[in-house]
Design an enzyme around this catalytic site. Structure first.
Site, PDB file in Angstrom:
ATOM      1  N   HIS A 225     -25.657   5.855 -44.258  1.00 30.48           N
ATOM      2  CA  HIS A 225     -25.882   4.457 -44.619  1.00 30.48           C
ATOM      3  C   HIS A 225     -27.333   4.217 -45.006  1.00 30.48           C
ATOM      4  O   HIS A 225     -28.243   4.908 -44.530  1.00 30.48           O
ATOM      5  CB  HIS A 225     -25.411   3.493 -43.515  1.00 30.48           C
ATOM      6  CG  HIS A 225     -26.277   3.390 -42.300  1.00 30.48           C
ATOM      7  ND1 HIS A 225     -25.899   3.877 -41.066  1.00 30.48           N
ATOM      8  CD2 HIS A 225     -27.497   2.820 -42.107  1.00 30.48           C
ATOM      9  CE1 HIS A 225     -26.843   3.609 -40.177  1.00 30.48           C
ATOM     10  NE2 HIS A 225     -27.831   2.971 -40.788  1.00 30.48           N
TER      11      HIS A 225
ATOM     12  N   GLU B 139     -22.686   0.523 -44.655  1.00 30.56           N
ATOM     13  CA  GLU B 139     -21.950   1.590 -43.996  1.00 30.56           C
ATOM     14  C   GLU B 139     -20.996   2.275 -44.972  1.00 30.56           C
ATOM     15  O   GLU B 139     -20.694   1.719 -46.032  1.00 30.56           O
ATOM     16  CB  GLU B 139     -21.150   0.995 -42.826  1.00 30.56           C
ATOM     17  CG  GLU B 139     -22.002   0.341 -41.747  1.00 30.56           C
ATOM     18  CD  GLU B 139     -22.648   1.358 -40.812  1.00 30.56           C
ATOM     19  OE1 GLU B 139     -22.721   2.550 -41.154  1.00 30.56           O
ATOM     20  OE2 GLU B 139     -23.084   0.943 -39.712  1.00 30.56           O
TER      21      GLU B 139
ATOM     22  N   ASP C 296     -32.655  -5.821 -43.963  1.00 33.55           N
ATOM     23  CA  ASP C 296     -31.521  -6.219 -43.123  1.00 33.55           C
ATOM     24  C   ASP C 296     -31.988  -6.867 -41.819  1.00 33.55           C
ATOM     25  O   ASP C 296     -33.183  -6.863 -41.500  1.00 33.55           O
ATOM     26  CB  ASP C 296     -30.615  -5.011 -42.827  1.00 33.55           C
ATOM     27  CG  ASP C 296     -31.394  -3.762 -42.396  1.00 33.55           C
ATOM     28  OD1 ASP C 296     -32.586  -3.878 -42.086  1.00 33.55           O
ATOM     29  OD2 ASP C 296     -30.802  -2.671 -42.383  1.00 33.55           O
TER      30      ASP C 296
ATOM     31  N   ASP D 260     -24.811   8.704 -40.816  1.00 36.46           N
ATOM     32  CA  ASP D 260     -23.550   8.659 -41.569  1.00 36.46           C
ATOM     33  C   ASP D 260     -23.785   8.342 -43.049  1.00 36.46           C
ATOM     34  O   ASP D 260     -22.851   8.003 -43.776  1.00 36.46           O
ATOM     35  CB  ASP D 260     -22.589   7.636 -40.946  1.00 36.46           C
ATOM     36  CG  ASP D 260     -23.146   6.217 -40.940  1.00 36.46           C
ATOM     37  OD1 ASP D 260     -24.279   5.995 -41.423  1.00 36.46           O
ATOM     38  OD2 ASP D 260     -22.436   5.303 -40.461  1.00 36.46           O
TER      39      ASP D 260
HETATM   40  C1  GLP Z   1     -30.933   1.388 -39.013  1.00 36.46           C
HETATM   41  C2  GLP Z   1     -31.491   0.581 -40.176  1.00 36.46           C
HETATM   42  C3  GLP Z   1     -31.641   1.446 -41.403  1.00 36.46           C
HETATM   43  C4  GLP Z   1     -32.372   2.726 -41.029  1.00 36.46           C
HETATM   44  C5  GLP Z   1     -31.577   3.507 -40.026  1.00 36.46           C
HETATM   45  C6  GLP Z   1     -32.224   4.830 -39.639  1.00 36.46           C
HETATM   46  O1  GLP Z   1     -29.557   1.493 -39.046  1.00 36.46           O
HETATM   47  N1  GLP Z   1     -30.708  -0.552 -40.528  1.00 36.46           N
HETATM   48  O2  GLP Z   1     -32.360   0.731 -42.400  1.00 36.46           O
HETATM   49  O3  GLP Z   1     -32.572   3.510 -42.174  1.00 36.46           O
HETATM   50  O4  GLP Z   1     -31.459   2.696 -38.873  1.00 36.46           O
HETATM   51  O5  GLP Z   1     -33.178   4.613 -38.673  1.00 36.46           O
HETATM   52  P1  GLP Z   1     -34.249   5.678 -38.181  1.00 36.46           P
HETATM   53  O6  GLP Z   1     -35.316   5.695 -39.240  1.00 36.46           O
HETATM   54  O7  GLP Z   1     -34.749   5.147 -36.894  1.00 36.46           O
HETATM   55  O8  GLP Z   1     -33.540   6.960 -38.054  1.00 36.46           O
END
Ligand code: GLP
Length: 242
Positions: A138, A143, A68, A136
């Site tokens: 995702h 989402e 992404d 949440d």
């Molecule tokens: C963002 C990214 C996700 C990731 C999430 C959790 O929203 N788009 O791909 O999994 O954050 O991030 P973290 O690993 O920092 O908790």
């Protein structure tokens, strides 16, 4: 099907993920690596770079696809996923730049950028897809409510996700983009193997819903219940509701 591994600390989690990644990189003639941003994979990326530097493990033959990218940030922005991936991984490895794919968050036509990205991704089968999980539920930027059959698409980011990610934008939520381009759940499900890393109490409910909850678009990660090869690597806090 989930294989759940619980480790004592983040270093052990990163080592386990790295071990699985290295197996793919060594075994395949042209490994296709599905990469993720967020803090969860950073320890593993450090281990890939350290191994490349000390043991000469090469990634020249690898092709990569990121999950992404924020919409509206130039590539050069310090919080673009383009910058994140170069700083945390690509600058330390020998993957040719032309083998690296990240959605274009700064394209004039974002919808076309989504179609182009999905078409490029479909030329390959991802051998190993790394994932984190949002609080949440995702994955990538899919989402709650995202249809399971979605491919790469434009999304409006949830308030919760923007709050969670504000820590990367000087804790100023107004600086966090409101939209992103993300691989869809159907795109992610095509990967041969998935490795998901989650740490901390904040992820415990999402991890539980993913593994033990009903398969529902309310928890996008629950689609992984249908995937044949998912390894979930957790610390005790993230595993505390299992
Ligand atoms: C963002 C990214 C996700 C990731 C999430 C959790 O929203 N788009 O791909 O999994 O954050 O991030 P973290 O690993 O920092 O908790």
């Amino acid at each position: 099907m989930f294989k759940t591994i619980i480790k004592d600390n983040y270093d052990q989690i990163s080592s386990e993920a790295f071990r699985i990644m290295k197996e793919v990189v060594k075994e395949k003639e042209r490994p296709v690596l599905g990469l993720a941003t967020g803090s969860s994979p950073v320890g593993m990326y450090k281990k890939m770079i350290a191994d490349h530097n000390s043991n000469g493990t090469s990634y020249k033959h690898c092709v990569t696809f990121n999950l992404d990218e924020y919409v509206g940030l130039p590539k050069s922005h310090d919080q673009s996923y383009y910058t994140f991936m170069h700083e945390n991984l690509f600058d330390g490895l020998d993957i040719p730049e032309e083998n690296i794919h990240i959605p274009s968050g700064d394209a004039d036509d974002e919808k076309q950028a989504c179609v182009d990205y999905e078409n490029a991704l479909k030329q390959y089968v991802v051998d190993i897809q790394l994932l984190g999980i949002g609080s949440d539920g995702h994955i990538a930027f899919n989402e709650p409510g995202t249809p399971f059959d979605a491919e790469t698409h434009l999304v409006k980011l949830e308030e919760q996700t923007r709050i969670d990610n504000a820590r990367f934008f000087d804790d100023d939520i107004d600086e966090v983009p409101t939209q992103a381009i993300t691989q869809g759940l159907a795109s992610i499900m095509r990967a041969r193997k998935i490795v998901l890393i989650a740490t901390g109490k904040k992820k415990a409910q999402a991890v539980r819903d993913m593994i033990k909850g009903e398969k529902t678009t309310d928890c996008p990660a629950s689609i992984l219940q249908d995937h044949p090869d998912v390894t979930v690597i957790l610390d005790k806090d993230a595993a505390s509701l299992l």
